[in-house]
Design an enzyme around this catalytic site. Structure first.
Site, short mmCIF file in Angstrom:
data_model
loop_
_atom_site.label_atom_id
_atom_site.label_comp_id
_atom_site.label_asym_id
_atom_site.label_seq_id
_atom_site.Cartn_x
_atom_site.Cartn_y
_atom_site.Cartn_z
N GLU A 1 4.87 -3.39 1.03
CA GLU A 1 3.55 -3.15 1.20
C GLU A 1 3.03 -1.83 0.63
O GLU A 1 4.16 -0.81 0.29
CB GLU A 1 3.23 -2.91 2.72
CG GLU A 1 2.68 -4.05 3.51
CD GLU A 1 1.15 -4.31 3.11
OE1 GLU A 1 0.67 -3.82 2.19
OE2 GLU A 1 0.37 -5.09 3.88
N ASP A 2 1.94 -1.65 0.37
CA ASP A 2 1.32 -0.47 -0.44
C ASP A 2 0.96 0.48 0.62
O ASP A 2 1.78 1.69 0.39
CB ASP A 2 -0.15 -0.98 -1.17
CG ASP A 2 -1.19 -1.57 -0.28
OD1 ASP A 2 -0.99 -1.78 0.74
OD2 ASP A 2 -2.30 -1.56 -0.86
N ARG B 1 -6.34 1.04 -9.73
CA ARG B 1 -4.99 0.71 -9.36
C ARG B 1 -3.94 1.00 -10.30
O ARG B 1 -2.79 1.42 -10.02
CB ARG B 1 -4.96 -0.96 -9.33
CG ARG B 1 -5.57 -1.44 -8.00
CD ARG B 1 -5.16 -3.07 -8.05
NE ARG B 1 -6.25 -3.62 -7.13
CZ ARG B 1 -5.93 -3.78 -5.90
NH1 ARG B 1 -5.03 -3.15 -5.06
NH2 ARG B 1 -6.90 -4.67 -5.26
N PHE C 1 -8.22 8.80 1.95
CA PHE C 1 -8.40 7.63 1.64
C PHE C 1 -7.64 7.75 0.06
O PHE C 1 -8.29 8.70 -0.80
CB PHE C 1 -9.62 7.17 1.32
CG PHE C 1 -9.82 5.72 0.87
CD1 PHE C 1 -9.84 4.58 1.94
CD2 PHE C 1 -9.86 5.20 -0.47
CE1 PHE C 1 -9.92 3.24 1.43
CE2 PHE C 1 -9.77 3.95 -0.88
CZ PHE C 1 -9.84 2.92 -0.13
N ASP D 1 -1.95 1.32 7.34
CA ASP D 1 -3.21 1.95 7.79
C ASP D 1 -3.18 1.92 9.37
O ASP D 1 -2.39 2.61 10.23
CB ASP D 1 -4.51 1.79 6.86
CG ASP D 1 -5.45 2.54 7.12
OD1 ASP D 1 -5.41 3.65 7.41
OD2 ASP D 1 -6.62 1.94 7.37
P1 IMP Z 1 -4.29 -1.99 7.89
O1 IMP Z 1 -5.46 -1.31 8.17
O2 IMP Z 1 -2.85 -1.51 8.27
O3 IMP Z 1 -4.39 -3.38 8.07
O4 IMP Z 1 -4.46 -1.97 6.17
C1 IMP Z 1 -5.22 -2.94 5.58
C2 IMP Z 1 -5.42 -2.48 3.99
O5 IMP Z 1 -6.26 -1.64 3.82
C3 IMP Z 1 -4.24 -2.23 3.20
O6 IMP Z 1 -3.08 -2.87 2.92
C4 IMP Z 1 -4.89 -1.60 2.00
O7 IMP Z 1 -5.09 -2.51 1.12
C5 IMP Z 1 -5.98 -1.00 2.54
N1 IMP Z 1 -6.19 0.39 2.83
C6 IMP Z 1 -5.66 1.05 3.99
N2 IMP Z 1 -5.96 2.51 3.56
C7 IMP Z 1 -5.97 2.62 2.31
C8 IMP Z 1 -6.22 3.75 1.28
O8 IMP Z 1 -6.02 4.84 1.75
N3 IMP Z 1 -6.46 3.44 0.01
C9 IMP Z 1 -6.44 1.96 -0.55
N4 IMP Z 1 -6.44 1.22 0.59
C10 IMP Z 1 -6.26 1.34 1.87
MG MG Z 2 -1.57 -3.75 1.46
#
Ligand code: IMP
Ligand code: MG
Length: 192
Positions: free
Chosen positions: A97-98, A162, A149, A101
Site C-alpha cells: 500500500e501507499d 505522483r 497530507f 490513513d
Molecule cells: P484510508 O483512509 O486508510 O482508507 O486511505 C484511503 C486512501 O486515501 C489511501 O490509500 C490514499 O490513496 C488516500 N490518502 C490518504 N492520505 C493521503 C495523503 O496524505 N496523501 C495522498 N493520498 C492519501
Molecule cells: Mg492506497
C-alpha cells in the site's frame, strides 16, 4: 484553491534506505516461502511496489488490485474493488500500500483477502496512526507520519504529483484536507 507549495518530507535517498530496511525484514520473513504474491494497490503504491520488489531475494508473483475508498459525496468510507480480485488460493499475500490513513481501505482489503488466501500481511510506505478510525496495524511500515497530507512517490493530490521522486507535504495541509473533504474525496483523490 490552487495548491502548489510543497515541503519535502523525505528525500529520495531516505526513502530508498527505508525500503532497503523493509526488504531486509521481508527477505528474512519470507525466505522459506515459494508461494508469495506481492499485491500492489493501484495507483498510489506503484512506485513503492516497484522499488521494493527489486530488492527481494525470494520468488514473488505480481498481482494488482484497484480499490476505491470513497463513493458519493460523503466521506463515510465504503471501500470497494475497482478491479477483479486475482485468484490467490494457497498463496501468501503481501499487500503493498501507499498509505494507511483511516485504515478503512486496508482493513477492507485485508478482510476480503483473508478468505481468499492462505496468509495475508500488510506492508505500507506510510502510516498515519493518529488518523485511524479502525484498529489496523500494518505488519511493515516504512514511515509513520503525523496528520499531514502528503504527495509524491506515487501519492497524489487530484491525480497530480505522483511522479515526484520524493515525499512532500502540501503546504497548508489542513486547508487542503478540508478542501478534499468537501470537493474531491468523492471524485478521484481517494481512487488509487
Ligand atoms: P484510508 O483512509 O486508510 O482508507 O486511505 C484511503 C486512501 O486515501 C489511501 O490509500 C490514499 O490513496 C488516500 N490518502 C490518504 N492520505 C493521503 C495523503 O496524505 N496523501 C495522498 N493520498 C492519501
Ligand atoms: Mg492506497
Amino acid at each position: 484553491m490552487v495548491v502548489d507549495n510543497l515541503d519535502i518530507l523525505y528525500e529520495q535517498y531516505t526513502i530508498r534506505n527505508r525500503i532497503e530496511t523493509i526488504a531486509h525484514f521481508l527477505n528474512e520473513d519470507y525466505k522459506d516461502d515459494d508461494n508469495v504474491v506481492l499485491l500492489c494497490v493501484l495507483k498510489g503504491a506503484v512506485n513503492f511496489f516497484s522499488d521494493l520488489a527489486l530488492m527481494l531475494s525470494f520468488d514473488a508473483e505480481y498481482e494488482f488490485v484497484g480499490v476505491k475508498s470513497y463513493e458519493g459525496t460523503e466521506t463515510t468510507g465504503d471501500p470497494c474493488l475497482t478491479t477483479e480480485l486475482p485468484n490467490l488460493e494457497g498463496k501468501k499475500v503481501l499487500i503493498v500500500e501507499d498509505i494507511v490513513d483511516t485504515g478503512l481501505t486496508a482493513n477492507y482489503l485485508k478482510s476480503l483477502l483473508q478468505e481468499a488466501a492462505d496468509d495475508v500481511k500488510l506492508c505500507t510506505l506510510l502510516s498515519k496512526p493518529s488518523r485511524r478510525i479502525i484498529d489496523i496495524e500494518p505488519d511493515y511500515v516504512a514511515f509513520e507520519i503525523d496528520d499531514l497530507f502528503v504527495v509524491g512517490y506515487g501519492l497524489d493530490y487530484n491525480q497530480k504529483y505522483r511522479n515526484l521522486p520524493y515525499i512532500a507535504v502540501l503546504e497548508n495541509s489542513t486547508q487542503t484536507r478540508a478542501n478534499l473533504g468537501t470537493i474531491n474525496y468523492n471524485n478521484n483523490v481517494n481512487q488509487q
